[in-house]
Design an enzyme around this catalytic site. Structure first.
Site, PDB file in Angstrom:
ATOM      1  N   LYS A 289      12.436 -57.995 -45.844  1.00 14.70           N
ATOM      2  CA  LYS A 289      11.862 -56.523 -45.991  1.00 14.70           C
ATOM      3  C   LYS A 289      10.493 -56.934 -46.997  1.00 14.70           C
ATOM      4  O   LYS A 289       9.507 -56.265 -46.299  1.00 14.70           O
ATOM      5  CB  LYS A 289      12.552 -55.499 -46.855  1.00 14.70           C
ATOM      6  CG  LYS A 289      13.812 -54.789 -46.113  1.00 14.70           C
ATOM      7  CD  LYS A 289      13.235 -53.798 -45.032  1.00 14.70           C
ATOM      8  CE  LYS A 289      13.162 -54.612 -43.615  1.00 14.70           C
ATOM      9  NZ  LYS A 289      14.409 -54.961 -43.046  1.00 14.70           N
TER      10      LYS A 289
ATOM     11  N   GLU B 297       7.931 -59.019 -44.921  1.00 19.64           N
ATOM     12  CA  GLU B 297       7.384 -58.353 -43.658  1.00 19.64           C
ATOM     13  C   GLU B 297       6.369 -57.088 -43.801  1.00 19.64           C
ATOM     14  O   GLU B 297       5.327 -57.110 -43.077  1.00 19.64           O
ATOM     15  CB  GLU B 297       8.386 -58.079 -42.469  1.00 19.64           C
ATOM     16  CG  GLU B 297       9.389 -56.859 -42.918  1.00 19.64           C
ATOM     17  CD  GLU B 297      10.184 -56.587 -41.843  1.00 19.64           C
ATOM     18  OE1 GLU B 297       9.968 -56.802 -40.515  1.00 19.64           O
ATOM     19  OE2 GLU B 297      11.061 -56.102 -42.088  1.00 19.64           O
TER      20      GLU B 297
ATOM     21  N   HIS C 278      20.211 -76.852 -56.926  1.00 21.41           N
ATOM     22  CA  HIS C 278      20.229 -78.010 -55.658  1.00 21.41           C
ATOM     23  C   HIS C 278      18.833 -78.013 -55.209  1.00 21.41           C
ATOM     24  O   HIS C 278      18.695 -78.817 -54.223  1.00 21.41           O
ATOM     25  CB  HIS C 278      21.355 -77.835 -54.571  1.00 21.41           C
ATOM     26  CG  HIS C 278      22.797 -77.709 -54.930  1.00 21.41           C
ATOM     27  ND1 HIS C 278      23.338 -79.083 -55.619  1.00 21.41           N
ATOM     28  CD2 HIS C 278      23.527 -76.857 -55.220  1.00 21.41           C
ATOM     29  CE1 HIS C 278      24.400 -78.830 -55.855  1.00 21.41           C
ATOM     30  NE2 HIS C 278      24.760 -77.347 -55.710  1.00 21.41           N
TER      31      HIS C 278
ATOM     32  N   ASN D 134       4.680 -55.470 -19.295  1.00 21.57           N
ATOM     33  CA  ASN D 134       5.421 -55.684 -20.625  1.00 21.57           C
ATOM     34  C   ASN D 134       6.223 -56.822 -20.269  1.00 21.57           C
ATOM     35  O   ASN D 134       7.375 -56.835 -19.526  1.00 21.57           O
ATOM     36  CB  ASN D 134       6.072 -54.650 -21.077  1.00 21.57           C
ATOM     37  CG  ASN D 134       7.216 -55.111 -22.370  1.00 21.57           C
ATOM     38  OD1 ASN D 134       7.981 -54.248 -22.381  1.00 21.57           O
ATOM     39  ND2 ASN D 134       6.841 -55.941 -22.771  1.00 21.57           N
ATOM     40  N   GLY D 135       6.050 -58.270 -20.822  1.00 16.93           N
ATOM     41  CA  GLY D 135       6.986 -59.220 -20.605  1.00 16.93           C
ATOM     42  C   GLY D 135       6.275 -60.587 -20.417  1.00 16.93           C
ATOM     43  O   GLY D 135       5.241 -60.790 -20.751  1.00 16.93           O
TER      44      GLY D 135
ATOM     45  N   ARG E  37       5.379 -51.113 -30.431  1.00 18.58           N
ATOM     46  CA  ARG E  37       5.778 -52.397 -29.558  1.00 18.58           C
ATOM     47  C   ARG E  37       4.688 -53.357 -29.565  1.00 18.58           C
ATOM     48  O   ARG E  37       4.703 -54.466 -28.825  1.00 18.58           O
ATOM     49  CB  ARG E  37       5.795 -51.860 -28.068  1.00 18.58           C
ATOM     50  CG  ARG E  37       7.019 -50.855 -27.997  1.00 18.58           C
ATOM     51  CD  ARG E  37       7.290 -50.329 -26.630  1.00 18.58           C
ATOM     52  NE  ARG E  37       7.535 -51.187 -25.835  1.00 18.58           N
ATOM     53  CZ  ARG E  37       8.817 -51.730 -25.718  1.00 18.58           C
ATOM     54  NH1 ARG E  37       9.922 -51.074 -26.408  1.00 18.58           N
ATOM     55  NH2 ARG E  37       9.125 -52.637 -24.986  1.00 18.58           N
TER      56      ARG E  37
ATOM     57  N   CYS F 137       5.364 -55.292 -25.519  1.00 17.42           N
ATOM     58  CA  CYS F 137       4.056 -54.307 -25.400  1.00 17.42           C
ATOM     59  C   CYS F 137       4.542 -52.943 -24.931  1.00 17.42           C
ATOM     60  O   CYS F 137       5.860 -52.813 -24.548  1.00 17.42           O
ATOM     61  CB  CYS F 137       3.069 -54.933 -24.197  1.00 17.42           C
ATOM     62  SG  CYS F 137       2.609 -56.792 -24.240  1.00 17.42           S
TER      63      CYS F 137
ATOM     64  N   LYS G  38       7.856 -53.984 -33.342  1.00 20.60           N
ATOM     65  CA  LYS G  38       8.945 -53.284 -33.445  1.00 20.60           C
ATOM     66  C   LYS G  38      10.267 -53.918 -32.696  1.00 20.60           C
ATOM     67  O   LYS G  38      11.235 -54.419 -33.025  1.00 20.60           O
ATOM     68  CB  LYS G  38       9.092 -51.887 -33.273  1.00 20.60           C
ATOM     69  CG  LYS G  38      10.577 -51.026 -33.541  1.00 20.60           C
ATOM     70  CD  LYS G  38      10.974 -51.041 -34.893  1.00 20.60           C
ATOM     71  CE  LYS G  38      12.134 -50.479 -35.085  1.00 20.60           C
ATOM     72  NZ  LYS G  38      12.616 -51.147 -36.438  1.00 20.60           N
TER      73      LYS G  38
ATOM     74  N   GLU H  85      18.318 -59.758 -46.857  1.00 24.12           N
ATOM     75  CA  GLU H  85      17.581 -58.739 -46.245  1.00 24.12           C
ATOM     76  C   GLU H  85      16.338 -57.985 -47.082  1.00 24.12           C
ATOM     77  O   GLU H  85      15.558 -57.699 -46.607  1.00 24.12           O
ATOM     78  CB  GLU H  85      18.828 -57.502 -45.723  1.00 24.12           C
ATOM     79  CG  GLU H  85      18.086 -56.259 -45.261  1.00 24.12           C
ATOM     80  CD  GLU H  85      17.239 -56.325 -44.171  1.00 24.12           C
ATOM     81  OE1 GLU H  85      17.182 -57.378 -43.392  1.00 24.12           O
ATOM     82  OE2 GLU H  85      16.616 -55.418 -43.668  1.00 24.12           O
TER      83      GLU H  85
ATOM     84  N   TRP I 296       1.065 -56.898 -27.557  1.00 24.29           N
ATOM     85  CA  TRP I 296       1.049 -57.745 -28.406  1.00 24.29           C
ATOM     86  C   TRP I 296       1.256 -59.143 -27.815  1.00 24.29           C
ATOM     87  O   TRP I 296       1.800 -59.236 -27.016  1.00 24.29           O
ATOM     88  CB  TRP I 296       2.711 -57.388 -28.935  1.00 24.29           C
ATOM     89  CG  TRP I 296       3.088 -58.405 -29.900  1.00 24.29           C
ATOM     90  CD1 TRP I 296       2.781 -58.059 -31.260  1.00 24.29           C
ATOM     91  CD2 TRP I 296       3.850 -59.550 -30.008  1.00 24.29           C
ATOM     92  NE1 TRP I 296       3.271 -59.010 -32.151  1.00 24.29           N
ATOM     93  CE2 TRP I 296       4.010 -59.756 -31.298  1.00 24.29           C
ATOM     94  CE3 TRP I 296       4.474 -60.237 -28.800  1.00 24.29           C
ATOM     95  CZ2 TRP I 296       4.766 -61.042 -31.420  1.00 24.29           C
ATOM     96  CZ3 TRP I 296       5.177 -61.325 -29.382  1.00 24.29           C
ATOM     97  CH2 TRP I 296       5.444 -61.699 -30.691  1.00 24.29           C
TER      98      TRP I 296
HETATM   99  C1  AGP Z   1      13.486 -55.766 -39.085  1.00 25.46           C
HETATM  100  O1  AGP Z   1      12.697 -55.244 -40.321  1.00 25.46           O
HETATM  101  C2  AGP Z   1      12.678 -56.664 -38.540  1.00 25.46           C
HETATM  102  N1  AGP Z   1      11.340 -55.950 -37.985  1.00 25.46           N
HETATM  103  C3  AGP Z   1      13.284 -57.430 -37.343  1.00 25.46           C
HETATM  104  O2  AGP Z   1      13.637 -58.572 -38.064  1.00 25.46           O
HETATM  105  C4  AGP Z   1      14.515 -56.863 -36.277  1.00 25.46           C
HETATM  106  O3  AGP Z   1      15.631 -56.457 -37.101  1.00 25.46           O
HETATM  107  C5  AGP Z   1      14.834 -57.851 -35.254  1.00 25.46           C
HETATM  108  O4  AGP Z   1      13.448 -58.230 -34.593  1.00 25.46           O
HETATM  109  C6  AGP Z   1      15.769 -57.359 -34.359  1.00 25.46           C
HETATM  110  O5  AGP Z   1      15.448 -56.154 -33.772  1.00 25.46           O
HETATM  111  P1  AGP Z   1      16.562 -55.452 -32.865  1.00 25.46           P
HETATM  112  O6  AGP Z   1      17.405 -54.897 -33.916  1.00 25.46           O
HETATM  113  O7  AGP Z   1      15.985 -54.334 -32.328  1.00 25.46           O
HETATM  114  O8  AGP Z   1      17.428 -56.348 -32.005  1.00 25.46           O
END
Ligand code: AGP
Length: 609
Positions: A486, A489, A505, A100-101, A27, A2, A604, A482, A74
């Site tokens: 992308k 998400e 397979h 936050n936590g 966040r 958060c 994020k 990757e 969050w």
């Molecule tokens: C990336 O597009 C994602 N939002 C997510 O996978 C991110 O890379 C992951 O949460 C790790 O975050 P960090 O690099 O801040 O540790």
């Protein structure tokens, strides 16, 4: 995970709290709230939904006062709702808290407090903190907060306010970030620097266990035992505009376009003056030290994990030290074999990812040497690690990581070269050749984003498909992972990446007429094999989009569309090949009308387990 803020000073608290929270929505953004000291009471306003919902709710009737705290959430404990939104208060309304936590022992504390007559309104873990403060308060705000901290277990950054101490905020942290911004006649508290950068560049970055008593003209910091801590002011060097969108429709697009600059900024300071070798001497590694490392564990999450997979390939190929690459949430619980001959390298854009931080601590506890590759100076992971190297990508705000990934690949590559130089596992000529390729890379990344029209066309044509498959071998497979993440998400399209050789397979059963398959074929050593796999999916009437290097005139004979990236050493092609995949994801999300910078259910920085 958060965002939290606090303000005490001569100006209106509400203004800063709302502006600061807007900068922290990356966040979490499922509800927001503020508490402001107004006419001798604490007025709390909160609303489920984005910060804009809170703004609408209080429009024309904003709280007025010179002290306050705020939160953008969050959800972890309790669904997003007005009641579960922070700040949380005690029964009397004398105390308010933002958190936050996760408070791990909240259930037992809650039972104990309910027995003592406290009435709870939310399903959150955080509310216990407010009631506990009320329970232990005996006239001394700071002493009561310290008693609360003795009783709670878990991870947190917390800001407390009290109606009885109307000029004081108290904040503290354990495993989650917190900064204090130093103003003139006012002070600020925030989870992250973008929230305060428009007000001040002078900050204190709190360490775990530190507690700060913040008034408008003083900040008094002590450690867990109450002893004073002398802190150095950390001067923020970023440009305020760097954290803004700068004319782009979304942060994700802006950050994709910032990649040439980010890649250059990450390479340049580490290149030797003659451009023929890597200069990372700050690490101070010797042949003796590196020879004592028998195994490297790379640990990370999400996109950073995908960068780690490429790093494994680089290190094994160029340095010949065995590498394991693990997802942090798995690594920390799998009893990894680690000793003083192990080095753990963690990758993390934010430097705050809870699982990555925990994995790092676990490996250190078992005797490993540690190195962090992160984008955030002074982050928890940067501070926990023995050594740190920074990706100079600038602030990454979009939830979807783009420039952090490409700069992580750069550092993985440069680190491998540096190790190869020390251990003499590559010739000077080969290192010089790779350094020269590296220096051409920023310009080549720029070329990949010059003409995005074909990508927009694919996105429009295939953006409404339900499934998309990505295939590749070797480094191309790592990049496929990757690319698929992308797309998932930001566009919510079901996307899967497969090692091309694995298709038959099982997954080949999913390939039917019209299914888009994005095939990455840039690696010479496996090129023919990948081509065979492309023919297999074409034979099942898939629509294939190929990613190839300029000069490859073969692939277009077998696929429906080709996107070409500039020619470089094939080790470095992932840095170029990923860019069209980022753009495909972005434009597919736009086609589908998705909220690109704030995808549903995500945040994020994942600072909870
Ligand atoms: C990336 O597009 C994602 N939002 C997510 O996978 C991110 O890379 C992951 O949460 C790790 O975050 P960090 O690099 O801040 O540790």
């Amino acid at each position: 995970m958060c965002g939290i803020v606090g303000y005490v000073g001569d100006n209106e608290a509400t203004q800063f709290l709302l502006d600061g929270l807007a900068k922290l929505e990356y966040r979490g953004y499922d509800s927001a709230g503020i508490a402001v000291g107004e006419n001798g009471t604490i007025r709390v306003e909160k609303s489920v939904g984005r910060l804009s919902a809170l703004r609408d709710k209080i429009a024309g009737n904003e709280p007025h006062g010179h002290i306050g705290i705020g939160h953008t959430r969050w959800a972890t404990h309790g669904r997003p709702s007005d009641l579960n939104a922070h700040p949380h208060t005690d029964c009397s309304g004398d105390f308010a808290v933002v958190h936050n936590g996760i408070i791990e022992n909240y259930l037992s504390l809650k039972e104990e407090l309910i027995e003592k007559g406290h009435q709870f309104r939310s399903e959150t873990d955080t509310e216990v903190v407010a009631h506990l403060l009320e329970e232990v308060y005996e006239g001394d705000f700071e002493a009561a907060v310290r008693e609360v901290l003795r009783r709670i277990e878990g991870s947190y950054s917390l800001v407390f306010m009290s109606r009885r101490d109307p000029d004081t905020l108290i904040c503290t942290k354990q495993d989650n970030p917190l900064v204090i911004g130093l103003g003139d006649g006012e002070n600020f508290i925030a989870s992250d620097i973008p929230a305060i950068i428009n007000r001040t560049r002078r900050t204190y970055i709190l360490n775990d266990g530190e507690l700060a008593v913040v008034k408008k003209d003083s900040v008094w910091i002590t450690n867990r035992s109450g002893e004073p801590v002398t802190k150095k002011v950390f001067e923020v060097k970023w440009n305020a505009e760097a954290a803004e969108k700068g004319g782009y429709e979304h942060f994700m697009l802006k950050e994709i376009y910032e990649q040439p600059k980010a890649v250059r900024a990450t390479i340049s300071p580490r290149m030797a003056k003659d451009g023929r070798s890597v200069a990372m001497d700050d690490l101070g590694w010797s042949k003796e030290f590196l020879s004592s490392i028998h195994k490297i564990d790379i640990v990370a999450c999400g996109t950073a994990y995908h960068a780690g997979l490429v790093a494994k390939y680089y290190i094994e190929k160029l340095v010949r030290i065995p590498v394991e690459c693990d997802i942090a949430s798995e690594y920390r619980y799998r009893d990894p074999i680690v000793d003083e001959h192990t080095m753990i390298i963690v990758f993390s854009q934010s430097g705050e990812t809870s699982d990555t931080l925990a994995a790092l601590k676990e490996a250190k506890r078992r005797g490993a040497k540690s190195l962090a590759i992160t984008n955030v100076v002074g982050s928890s992971i940067a501070r926990e690690s023995d050594q740190v190297i920074y990706t100079w990508a600038g602030p990454e705000i979009a939830v979807a990581s783009t420039k952090a990934y490409t700069t992580q690949l750069i550092l993985a590559f440069m680190l491998s070269l540096y190790m190869a130089q020390i251990l003499e596992t590559q010739t000077e000529a080969r290192i010089a050749e790779l350094c020269s390729a590296l220096q051409r890379l920023p310009g080549q990344v720029g070329e990949t984003i010059e003409d995005v029209e074909p990508i927009k066309t694919f996105a429009k044509k295939y953006g409404f498909n339900e499934d998309v498959f990505y295939i590749g071998r070797s480094l191309d497979y790592d990049v496929s992972l990757e690319g698929a993440l992308k797309l998932k998400e930001v566009s919510y399209i079901h996307a899967e990446a497969y090692a091309a050789g694995e298709l038959k397979h099982g997954t080949l059963a999913l390939i039917v007429e019209g299914v888009p398959v994005i095939a990455i074929a840039t690696q010479k050593s496996v090129y023919e094999k990948t081509l065979s796999n492309i023919k297999e999916v074409k034979a099942r009437d898939a629509v294939v989009i190929g990613i190839a290097a300029e000069g490859d005139n073969e692939l277009e004979k077998y696929v429906d569309h080709v996107i070409k990236v500039p020619v470089t050493d094939e080790l470095l092609i992932p840095v170029l090949a990923v860019v069209p995949l980022q753009l495909i994801a972005y434009y597919a999300a736009i086609t589908r009308g998705c909220d690109v910078d704030k995808p549903r259910n995500l945040a994020k920085s994942v600072t909870v387990e």
